[in-house]
Design a protein around this motif. Sequence first.
Motif, PDB file in Angstrom:
ATOM      1  N   ASN A 272       0.811  -1.206   0.000  1.00  0.00           N
ATOM      2  CA  ASN A 272       0.000   0.000   0.000  1.00  0.00           C
ATOM      3  C   ASN A 272       0.850   1.264   0.000  1.00  0.00           C
ATOM      4  OD1 ASN A 272       1.101  -0.164   2.457  1.00  0.00           O
ATOM      5  ND2 ASN A 272      -0.840  -0.354   3.609  1.00  0.00           N
ATOM      6  N   LYS A 273       2.140   1.112  -0.257  1.00  0.00           N
ATOM      7  CA  LYS A 273       3.028   2.267  -0.113  1.00  0.00           C
ATOM      8  C   LYS A 273       3.118   3.123  -1.369  1.00  0.00           C
ATOM      9  CE  LYS A 273       5.752   0.263   3.606  1.00  0.00           C
ATOM     10  NZ  LYS A 273       5.776  -1.206   3.572  1.00  0.00           N
ATOM     11  N   VAL A 274       2.615   2.572  -2.491  1.00  0.00           N
ATOM     12  CA  VAL A 274       2.650   3.344  -3.733  1.00  0.00           C
ATOM     13  C   VAL A 274       1.237   3.456  -4.287  1.00  0.00           C
ATOM     14  CG1 VAL A 274       3.516   3.427  -6.105  1.00  0.00           C
ATOM     15  CG2 VAL A 274       4.986   2.571  -4.267  1.00  0.00           C
ATOM     16  N   ALA A 275       0.870   4.686  -4.626  1.00  0.00           N
ATOM     17  CA  ALA A 275      -0.458   4.889  -5.221  1.00  0.00           C
ATOM     18  C   ALA A 275      -0.327   4.830  -6.733  1.00  0.00           C
ATOM     19  CB  ALA A 275      -1.023   6.227  -4.773  1.00  0.00           C
ATOM     20  N   PHE A 276      -0.292   3.608  -7.264  1.00  0.00           N
ATOM     21  CA  PHE A 276      -0.174   3.457  -8.722  1.00  0.00           C
ATOM     22  C   PHE A 276      -1.369   4.103  -9.408  1.00  0.00           C
ATOM     23  CE2 PHE A 276       2.532  -0.069  -7.316  1.00  0.00           C
ATOM     24  CZ  PHE A 276       3.641   0.139  -8.127  1.00  0.00           C
ATOM     25  N   THR A 277      -1.134   4.659 -10.580  1.00  0.00           N
ATOM     26  CA  THR A 277      -2.210   5.276 -11.332  1.00  0.00           C
ATOM     27  C   THR A 277      -3.300   4.251 -11.628  1.00  0.00           C
ATOM     28  OG1 THR A 277      -0.507   6.580 -12.357  1.00  0.00           O
ATOM     29  CG2 THR A 277      -2.702   6.738 -13.320  1.00  0.00           C
ATOM     30  N   LYS A 278      -2.851   3.062 -12.007  1.00  0.00           N
ATOM     31  CA  LYS A 278      -3.798   2.010 -12.345  1.00  0.00           C
ATOM     32  C   LYS A 278      -3.426   0.774 -11.539  1.00  0.00           C
ATOM     33  CE  LYS A 278      -5.433  -0.677 -16.255  1.00  0.00           C
ATOM     34  NZ  LYS A 278      -4.796  -1.435 -17.321  1.00  0.00           N
ATOM     35  N   THR A 279      -4.360   0.273 -10.737  1.00  0.00           N
ATOM     36  CA  THR A 279      -4.006  -0.852  -9.871  1.00  0.00           C
ATOM     37  C   THR A 279      -4.691  -2.139 -10.287  1.00  0.00           C
ATOM     38  OG1 THR A 279      -5.725  -0.061  -8.402  1.00  0.00           O
ATOM     39  CG2 THR A 279      -3.448   0.480  -7.803  1.00  0.00           C
ATOM     40  N   THR A 280      -5.586  -2.052 -11.236  1.00  0.00           N
ATOM     41  CA  THR A 280      -6.252  -3.278 -11.682  1.00  0.00           C
ATOM     42  C   THR A 280      -5.452  -3.906 -12.812  1.00  0.00           C
ATOM     43  OG1 THR A 280      -7.562  -1.958 -13.197  1.00  0.00           O
ATOM     44  CG2 THR A 280      -8.547  -2.475 -11.055  1.00  0.00           C
ATOM     45  N   PHE A 281      -5.691  -5.180 -13.019  1.00  0.00           N
ATOM     46  CA  PHE A 281      -4.925  -5.895 -14.038  1.00  0.00           C
ATOM     47  C   PHE A 281      -5.820  -6.336 -15.174  1.00  0.00           C
ATOM     48  CE2 PHE A 281      -2.245  -5.895 -10.433  1.00  0.00           C
ATOM     49  CZ  PHE A 281      -0.985  -5.722 -10.977  1.00  0.00           C
ATOM     50  N   ASP A 282      -5.299  -6.201 -16.342  1.00  0.00           N
ATOM     51  CA  ASP A 282      -6.030  -6.562 -17.550  1.00  0.00           C
ATOM     52  C   ASP A 282      -6.037  -8.074 -17.680  1.00  0.00           C
ATOM     53  OD1 ASP A 282      -7.039  -6.882 -20.071  1.00  0.00           O
ATOM     54  OD2 ASP A 282      -5.929  -5.165 -20.902  1.00  0.00           O
ATOM     55  N   THR A 283      -7.169  -8.708 -17.318  1.00  0.00           N
ATOM     56  CA  THR A 283      -7.211 -10.177 -17.331  1.00  0.00           C
ATOM     57  C   THR A 283      -7.198 -10.714 -18.754  1.00  0.00           C
ATOM     58  OG1 THR A 283      -9.571  -9.922 -17.002  1.00  0.00           O
ATOM     59  CG2 THR A 283      -8.285 -10.608 -15.092  1.00  0.00           C
TER      60      THR A 283
END
Lengths: 1046, 521
Positions: free
Chosen positions: B221-232
């Motif tokens: 939880n230390k980085v607020a990635f722009t996109k955290t979901t993964f393209d399944t």
Amino acid sequence: MKKLVLMSLSLFLLAIGQIFAQTRTVTGVVTGKDDGLPIPGVSVRVTGTNTGTATNANGRYSINVSGDARSLDFNFIGYGALTANLGSNNVLNVSLSPDTKQLDEVVVLAGGLATTRRSQGTVATTIKSDQLTAAKPTNVAAGLLGKIPGLQINGTSGGSNPNFRIFLRGLRSLTGNNEALIVLDNVITPNAVLGNLNPEDIEDVQVLNGGSGAALYGSDASNGVIIIRTKRGQKGRMEIKAQQTFTAEQVAFYPQLQKQFGQGSDGDIKVYLGVENQQYGPAFDGVVREVGRRIPDGNGGTTIQRIPYAANNSREDFWNNGLTSQTDLSISSGDEKGTVFFSGQYARANGTTPKDIYDRANVRLNGTRNISSKLFLNYSLNYAQNRYDQTTQTATIYDQLLESSANIPVTDYKDWRNDPRANPSGYYNAYYNNPYFQIDNYRERIRNDYFNGSAELRFSPFKWMDVTYRPGISTRNNSGKSYSDIFNFSDLARSQAGSGEYKLSNIVGGVTDNFLYNTRFTNELQFNFKKKVSDFDFNLVVSGFMRQDAQKSLSSSISGLVVPGLFNLSNSTSPPTATESNFKARQQAVYGVLNIGYKNFLFVNATARNDWFSTLSPENRSFFYPSVNVSFVPTDAFSVLKEIKQLDNLKIRGAYSKVGNVNLPGTFGAYGLASTFSQGSGFPFNGQGGFTIDNRIVSNNLTPEFTTGYEFGSDAAFFNSRLTANFTYYKNKTYNQTVTTAVANTSGFTSYLLNAAQTTTSGTEYKLDAIPVRTKNFEVTVGANISHFNSNVDFITGVDQINLGSFTGAGSYAVVGRRFPLLTGRSYNRDPEGRIIVDRVTGYPTGTTTFQPYGSALPKDILGLTASATYKGFTISAVGEYRSGNYIYNAAGTTLDFNGSAINTVAYNRERFVIPNSSYRDAAGNFVANTNITVKDGSYGYWAQGSPRRNIDENYITSGAFWKIREISIGYTIPKSLLGRTKVIRSARISAQGRNLFIFLPKDNVYTDPEYSAGDGNSNGNAIGLTSLGQTPPSRFFGGTLSLTF
Amino acid sequence: MKRILSLIMVGFVTFAATSCKKYLDINTNPNTATSSTPELVLPQAITAIASQTVEYNFYGSQVAGYIANGGGVAFSGPILTYNYDATSQQALWNTSYDIANDVEYIITSTEGQPDLLYFNAAAKILKAFVFQRLVDQYNDAPYTDALKGANNVTPKYDKATDIYKSLGDLLDAGLTVFATPTNPATSAAFIKADVMFGGDKTRWAKFANTLKLRMVLRAGNKVAFTKTTFDTAVGFLTEDATVNPGYTKVSGKQNPTWNRFAYTFANATVTLGGQYPPTPFVRAFYDGTKLTDVTRANLVYKVGVAAVTNQLGNTVQSAGRGAVPNSWFRGTSATAYESIGIFKGFDAAQPVFLLADAYFLQAEANVRGILTGDAQANFNSGIDASFRYLNKNAANAVTAGKAPATEGAAYRTANATKYLANFALATTTEQKIEAIITQKYIALNFLFGDEAWNDYRRTGYPVSNSSPGAAPAETIVSIATESTAPDRLPARLQYPDTEFKYNSANVPTIDKYTTKIFWAR
């Protein structure tokens, strides 16, 4: 020839004197002490009278003297005045010593311009042939050592043909070339020529210390100039000179090694280990022990060699005594139409490294020719070739040798082909191979052919004008082959070897073959105008100059031979690799020199020059620089001074100059303006190229660097030149320096080439020569030259330091606001009181991660002392040199500590000890003087380790000071009476001489001669102050010479 | 005289002005290229990344407990004592920026050029890969100011978390290009230059996605990635990511692992490999001490579970030594070997991301709720993929007669009582994570030591006893440790020498024992 020219002058002077009828006639011959040959035109005068005569073409004189005459005065320009007492004998033969200190001596300057010493506004020192070759050096540079103020020559390698780095007045350029410019027979010549010039061919060497004296020579002249003139034939007589010299070379200055403890160590325990290189085992006890592993016993079985566990000297005995044989022959002759000088030299040197051979042959043809009354030709051609047959492992065998414990009889392991103990498979040392095998298996043959030719065609249509065309060529052809053979270790050896040991890895063999040529052409067209207007003499020279340097090299290599012993590029297990490089650079210049003399006591000399360089961008390639110097001779200007009998002459001089220099890195500085891309490691793969951006950024506006400077000083001669002295102060500033600064890798690059720095160098030079004793048969000359420099870094844009070169730890740096090169290294962590902080438990100190400055890597002070004495035919001379004020990092120290051969490691008998002047932090964090915490291990655990010992560079940084006896020579000119009536031999001389005989070092330097520093001026930049085991140990030389003149 | 003088002067001036230019315009470099193209730089960058993998592994393998110094060899201190100085492993840093500079060149010279779209996207993904590995050893590092050449030779340091976030964006951008179906097919130039995936868009997309998964898991939880979901739809790696530009038995052209630790191109033994034996700690995962895995030991080690071991820092003569040419080489010479395990051949591809790693990442993501899916299935697939990689030959094909899945199943059966191998027995999240990371540790043995070390510092697995005097099989800690940290291990590497010398105003002060990487426990 000069003698003849001056004869007429002397005769003229004599005509003034009256000749009285006297009671007896004294006759005699005046000869030169330098060559033993008669001198025509010498003024001979009865002391205190006007009675005089001059010697004839055979050097003979005849003079009538009165009964009360006590002595005769002999005077000749270019020679020291001599007063010889008259005896009852009516024959008085004398010999005069050459004297270079006289104001009216003719010196040849830039562009072949002749001038007199009195008009030179800058300091200049001339070394004559006999001074240069007194100790029979094979290299000209070696002959200059200790004789010239401001000149520093450092050997960069030992061995049979050592390399030298030559600086005048310290360093100016941080990363560029600082080496003096070499002018050979009026043509600028690559420095490499020095090592291939026959010193016997040299007439004289003139050294112009500063840029002020040399602005005329163009780029690189900011580093001073060494002007070498080779000999010309003598008009009117033929002379043949033959000479043979034998010189022995002996390794001197070996690091001090311990001989108390032998091989072994295991962690903190002094365990004997028969295969170890490290010498942290038990103390020697003389007990016979097993050494190495099992080897064939010759009867199908195996055995282990056993030797006494006691120290021997074989590590020192490993080096051979070298022998150089040098044979010289020269013929000189001349007539009204011209002169010719021909010489040949052959030298063969067997080096101190076993099996190293160096051969050199030189042929020179110099001549002059009066083609017509208005057309004069002067030429000199020199061809030299040298051949090396030597091991490529010079850099490692020294180390390898010291990786042997003192109990190992290394010299017993020569016969590695037949002796199973010496064979690499059976060699005792598990980690370092037999050096004798290395020498035999890794070899190279190098051949170099040098040709230097220059000519001067002078057309003198009018009395007031000359036109001179002067082409020059200097070319080197080099080829070399280095090779190593296959060696497969025996199954027995492999089966016993531990992991990572060299015996597990067969030697696959390889070949590298390379060719190189390097050619410099110069062309110069010069107009020279002379005009005298009442008391003024005008001399104007206008000249155009062109130079082209070109180099090409090809190199191909293979690794992995198919057929053993066949060293051919086609004999490879995989395809050969090849590299090629081509360089070409051109330079054009126009320059002018204006000399104005007033009444022969005031002279102004002004020069202006514009250069164009191909290596700079079109916008920046043209640059202009001027110089001016003034010389004033008050002793000729003011009659008051003329009256002072003791003062022969006094000259005051001053000069200002600006010199431009294109100091781009790389060969000739060519192609340095653009960043490059190279194929990445391994590429191309399979037809696919792959490029990486190279690591250097280049500023897009590189300009030349300039050195501006001034100097002033004076020259004086007293007591008929029995005492001469000169003094010079100089200061120069080199700005706009083109430097390659290292930059943080995070920029994407590692270096940045830009104009970014300024340095200031200042210093003083003194030279004092005295002839305390001068009688008919006995003369003593002593001289001293002193120089003091300070090169300081004023600023470097963007960074505060530049690394000039370094080993893992210590380095040679240019640091803003400090002297440079500055030796820096990691030091001990110390408490505020300066005590070494040790660990409370282990007693071990730690080192800093950052580098601390130690001091200048370049000596601040250099003192040269010369002395010579002649008595009848005997001459003895000596040269000594002292340098101080510098520090040196001895990389050898880390190796010696690692393997335990260092003398330092037994300072405490390998027992636990308290680090002197140390403290530790107590539980409360306060520093407490350490009197009782000993190091955890006084042996391997401390001395061989990085963190407490070897990574702390301070342990290996010592003073670089030394006293050296550079040369001693004793010569005897065999009197004519002993030569018999043969008349064939006109002069014979035998001499014995030694070079680099003794060195006296400060106590802390237990390593080596600090004069030697790793790398040479070109390959290692200006990284002075670092030495390693990467060269053969420094040597001393001594030998004898017989020379005959026919 | 005056006339002659002026004539001469005119002559000189003319000479200077006219002949000059042509005569002097000869400064074109005939030796080295002064320009290049993305097509020529990309293959080099990928190959350099593959080579650097070997160096990361070599360092990581020592600190993570895969390999140790052998007895009788004089080793220098810091790697054994953890008392790293500014020169320790500095090549990792320096080479990273060297490679990144090439990658950056590709990005900037292809930006906005449709025909070089894939060069741009691939370079962005590679840049993320290079910096991920760098940040994981050094934490904060120059990033936004870096690689600017003369425009900034003293780049400031960016926060590691900010770099991670930016790398996530690079991966997203690269992935999008490769995963967009409407984008054109890859060009012949890209196919030729792509020595990793041969121009396969799908594999590039999967690689980017998997790398992103690694970073998201690591960052927690230390980085607020722009996109955290993964393209399944894109999914994750389905094959090992390996690089092979055409390794061959020629100087400088061999597989880098082989070249570093096994044999030279001229078939001579490389001595370095033999200086390192495996550790008792890692052997315990094969010889029955912790787990029983004879089959895999016989793929990984020259003599299987009989491999001689040594604990890091033990320098006595009698300490265990490596085999010849090394303890992992399955064969007897440069020409007689099995072509399996870690040293498959001089011509084998160099792995840069193992499929096993990808599965274990997915398993962990399943456990942590980042991805939906069956953690156990991914766990087992990870084990099978490990067997599969080790059974592959130099041609990157599973050796005939070998059945990795069967071997994987047999392995799980043999260790059925242990949750480290039998995922079903792992009941708590902690046990599940331990099982996954431990299995990853085994799979990465002497292939990706740095990744194992990263996972250890992040999760504390595999379990290592940090107490002084712990049995060698139970600890990865060097017996020569000088670390003052509670776990007696280093926390990170020291910033390199070059930064202290040339970027000293910016380089942060850190403590190698206590200044942790942002994601570390």
